[in-house]
Design a protein around this motif. Structure first.
Motif, PDB file in Angstrom:
ATOM      1  N   ASN A 192      51.453  90.746  54.524  1.00 47.45           N
ATOM      2  CA  ASN A 192      50.301  91.685  54.602  1.00 47.45           C
ATOM      3  C   ASN A 192      49.326  91.583  55.837  1.00 47.45           C
ATOM      4  O   ASN A 192      49.244  90.352  56.313  1.00 47.45           O
ATOM      5  CB  ASN A 192      49.441  91.596  53.431  1.00 47.45           C
ATOM      6  CG  ASN A 192      50.164  92.325  52.062  1.00 47.45           C
ATOM      7  OD1 ASN A 192      50.384  91.600  51.305  1.00 47.45           O
ATOM      8  ND2 ASN A 192      50.247  93.652  52.373  1.00 47.45           N
ATOM      9  N   GLY A 193      48.828  92.618  56.339  1.00 44.33           N
ATOM     10  CA  GLY A 193      47.605  92.428  57.275  1.00 44.33           C
ATOM     11  C   GLY A 193      48.357  92.585  58.545  1.00 44.33           C
ATOM     12  O   GLY A 193      47.443  92.345  59.712  1.00 44.33           O
ATOM     13  N   ARG A 223      48.744  94.627  45.812  1.00 46.93           N
ATOM     14  CA  ARG A 223      47.419  94.318  46.268  1.00 46.93           C
ATOM     15  C   ARG A 223      46.194  95.562  45.894  1.00 46.93           C
ATOM     16  O   ARG A 223      46.712  96.744  46.169  1.00 46.93           O
ATOM     17  CB  ARG A 223      47.671  94.756  48.093  1.00 46.93           C
ATOM     18  CG  ARG A 223      46.405  94.193  48.803  1.00 46.93           C
ATOM     19  CD  ARG A 223      46.614  93.911  50.335  1.00 46.93           C
ATOM     20  NE  ARG A 223      47.852  94.900  50.911  1.00 46.93           N
ATOM     21  CZ  ARG A 223      46.995  95.952  51.673  1.00 46.93           C
ATOM     22  NH1 ARG A 223      45.780  95.882  52.032  1.00 46.93           N
ATOM     23  NH2 ARG A 223      47.669  96.803  52.268  1.00 46.93           N
ATOM     24  N   GLN A 229      44.418 102.864  50.631  1.00 47.01           N
ATOM     25  CA  GLN A 229      44.558 102.828  52.309  1.00 47.01           C
ATOM     26  C   GLN A 229      45.848 103.743  52.684  1.00 47.01           C
ATOM     27  O   GLN A 229      45.344 104.265  53.570  1.00 47.01           O
ATOM     28  CB  GLN A 229      44.993 101.254  52.558  1.00 47.01           C
ATOM     29  CG  GLN A 229      44.795 100.880  53.874  1.00 47.01           C
ATOM     30  CD  GLN A 229      45.675  99.731  54.289  1.00 47.01           C
ATOM     31  OE1 GLN A 229      46.174  98.995  53.222  1.00 47.01           O
ATOM     32  NE2 GLN A 229      46.010  99.407  55.498  1.00 47.01           N
ATOM     33  N   ARG A 276      52.938  89.866  50.174  1.00 47.79           N
ATOM     34  CA  ARG A 276      52.532  88.550  49.968  1.00 47.79           C
ATOM     35  C   ARG A 276      53.536  87.952  48.684  1.00 47.79           C
ATOM     36  O   ARG A 276      52.948  87.760  47.633  1.00 47.79           O
ATOM     37  CB  ARG A 276      51.169  88.740  49.428  1.00 47.79           C
ATOM     38  CG  ARG A 276      50.434  87.543  49.538  1.00 47.79           C
ATOM     39  CD  ARG A 276      48.772  87.551  49.410  1.00 47.79           C
ATOM     40  NE  ARG A 276      47.996  88.661  50.259  1.00 47.79           N
ATOM     41  CZ  ARG A 276      47.379  89.463  49.931  1.00 47.79           C
ATOM     42  NH1 ARG A 276      47.026  89.871  48.566  1.00 47.79           N
ATOM     43  NH2 ARG A 276      46.725  90.391  50.691  1.00 47.79           N
ATOM     44  N   GLU A 304      53.321  91.289  63.887  1.00 44.02           N
ATOM     45  CA  GLU A 304      52.684  91.536  64.803  1.00 44.02           C
ATOM     46  C   GLU A 304      53.024  90.566  66.054  1.00 44.02           C
ATOM     47  O   GLU A 304      53.115  89.309  65.755  1.00 44.02           O
ATOM     48  CB  GLU A 304      51.030  91.113  64.359  1.00 44.02           C
ATOM     49  CG  GLU A 304      50.627  90.024  63.730  1.00 44.02           C
ATOM     50  CD  GLU A 304      49.447  89.928  63.232  1.00 44.02           C
ATOM     51  OE1 GLU A 304      48.691  90.884  63.243  1.00 44.02           O
ATOM     52  OE2 GLU A 304      48.913  88.762  62.824  1.00 44.02           O
TER      53      GLU A 304
END
Ligand SMILES: Nc1nc2c(ncn2[C@@H]2O[C@H](COP(=O)(O)OP(=O)(O)OP(=O)(O)O)[C@@H](O)[C@H]2O)c(=O)[nH]1
Length: 380
Positions: A192-193, A223, A229, A276, A304
């Motif tokens: 995540n993220g 989550r 989102q 996660r 990323e």
């Protein structure tokens, strides 16, 4: 994007050029010495003859040319430049026309420095070694076309070495989508993220621009806030979203999305998953269940670019746990080092398919090794 990497490759090119020019300079002293000797001999021989003629001419020109040195070394002072200039010029010419062969010895230091710089830039160790090894193979003692300058030869070698490592596993993504039976199901995995949800939204936009219809599915039931989102993106794009309550079964959400696609003639299903997961076993169990239930056409790993070495390691872990088909590297716009972009395909055997290059929906680029290589090696 990847400016730091570009600079390192440019520095390597300059270092090799310098080494080659220096080596050439050292190899030529005999030529230069011989020329100097000739010049000195001439200079030594001249004073007598010259001093006579000069004394003659001085008597007539002394007033008009007072600065002309009367000393017998005049000719010798002027002459030594000749052999030196000739040596440098011919060195430059030989290197510029590609006649200079680069030896393993001359390459050693630039290669060591490049390898160190690549490692510092988060390029994975085996990939840095592979790049330097390929450069060594390509550059040492190669016969070169004489029309090419040394710099171009080095630039091309860098390009080839890079392309070899970043092209691993590439396939024609667009063609695979076009030819696949509809609906095509793509499942996205990764921690995540890192921008997984944004990437799904960007791909939805891209597919819709290409004329496909899309449904998104939120398999990240783990989550809190994940539904809201992704719903925001769905609303912004005007794309249908299938979601269940938090804590639900991700495979069930994806199943519903595929059912929806079948019932409504939708071409593509884009399914998010929760990243996660604590162990590879959990991850595998989740993806295996999704595999059993919806049999996705591709599983894409998202991470990323800015995570560098960590992104490469995660890609490897995810691929080992549950085989992936390709990678999307987000935030490439914020990544100067390019370590993950250069390493992931070689380390996992799976290609990078897209780069995220910003926060807007259109900021998604197809990862084209040719384009990446020319960006990294060509002068602006
Ligand atoms: N600069 C830049 N920012 C990006 C890119 N992709 C995503 N982001 C930003 O990264 C942040 C996190 O992205 P999200 O998609 O929300 O990721 P997340 O929901 O935290 O995590 P996921 O579970 O992976 O979806 C957001 O602010 C995005 O706008 C990119 O390619 N470039």
């Amino acid at each position: 994007m990847f400016d730091g990497l570009k600079e390192k490759l440019g520095r390597f090119r300059d270092d090799v050029e310098e080494e080659a020019a220096e080596a050439e300079a050292e190899a030529e002293p005999e030529e230069a010495d011989a020329a100097t000797e000739t010049a000195e001999t001439e200079a030594d021989a001249e004073p007598v003859a010259e001093s006579e003629s000069e004394s003659e001419s001085r008597s007539t020109t002394a007033e008009t040319a007072p600065s002309r040195d009367a000393d017998s070394g005049t000719a010798a002072d002027a002459e030594p430049e000749e052999p030196d200039r000739g040596g440098l010029a011919s060195r430059a010419r030989r290197f510029a026309t590609g006649k200079t062969l680069i030896t393993a010895e001359e390459l050693e230091e630039p290669l060591e420095q490049l390898e160190f710089a690549l490692l510092q830039g988060d390029v994975e160790m085996s990939v840095a070694a592979e790049i330097t090894e390929r450069l060594r193979e390509q550059l040492v003692g190669q016969e070169r076309a004489q029309v090419k300058s040394g710099a171009i030869v080095i630039q091309e070698a860098i390009g080839e070495a890079l392309k070899e490592v970043i092209s691993v596993g590439q396939f024609d993504f667009e063609q695979r989508i076009a030819e696949a039976e509809k609906p095509v199901t793509l499942v996205f995995t990764g921690v995540n993220g890192v921008g997984k949800t944004t990437t799904i939204a960007k791909l939805a936009r891209r597919f819709e621009d290409q004329g496909y219809s899309v449904v998104m599915a939120n398999g990240d039931t783990y989550r809190a806030g994940a539904n809201e989102q992704i719903q925001e993106h769905a609303d912004a794009l005007g794309t249908k979203l299938i979601s269940h309550q938090q804590g639900g079964d991700p495979a069930a959400v994806l199943y519903d999305a595929v059912e929806y696609a079948n019932a409504n003639d939708v071409d593509i299903v884009l399914g998010d998953t929760a990243g996660r997961l604590h162990t590879a076993k959990d991850l595998m169990a989740q993806l295996e269940k999704i595999d059993r239930v919806v049999d996705p056409d591709m599983t894409l790993f998202v991470d990323e670019a800015v995570a560098g070495q960590d992104a490469t390691q995660r890609a490897k872990q995810f691929n080992d746990a549950a085989e992936i088909d390709g990678v999307v590297l987000t935030k490439a716009d914020a990544d100067s080092q390019g370590g993950a972009a250069v390493s992931i395909a070689h380390v996992t055997g799976k290609p990078i398919l897209f780069l995220g290059v910003g926060q807007a929906y259109d900021d998604l680029e197809r990862f084209d090794p040719e384009v990446i290589v020319s960006r990294l090696t060509e002068d602006e």
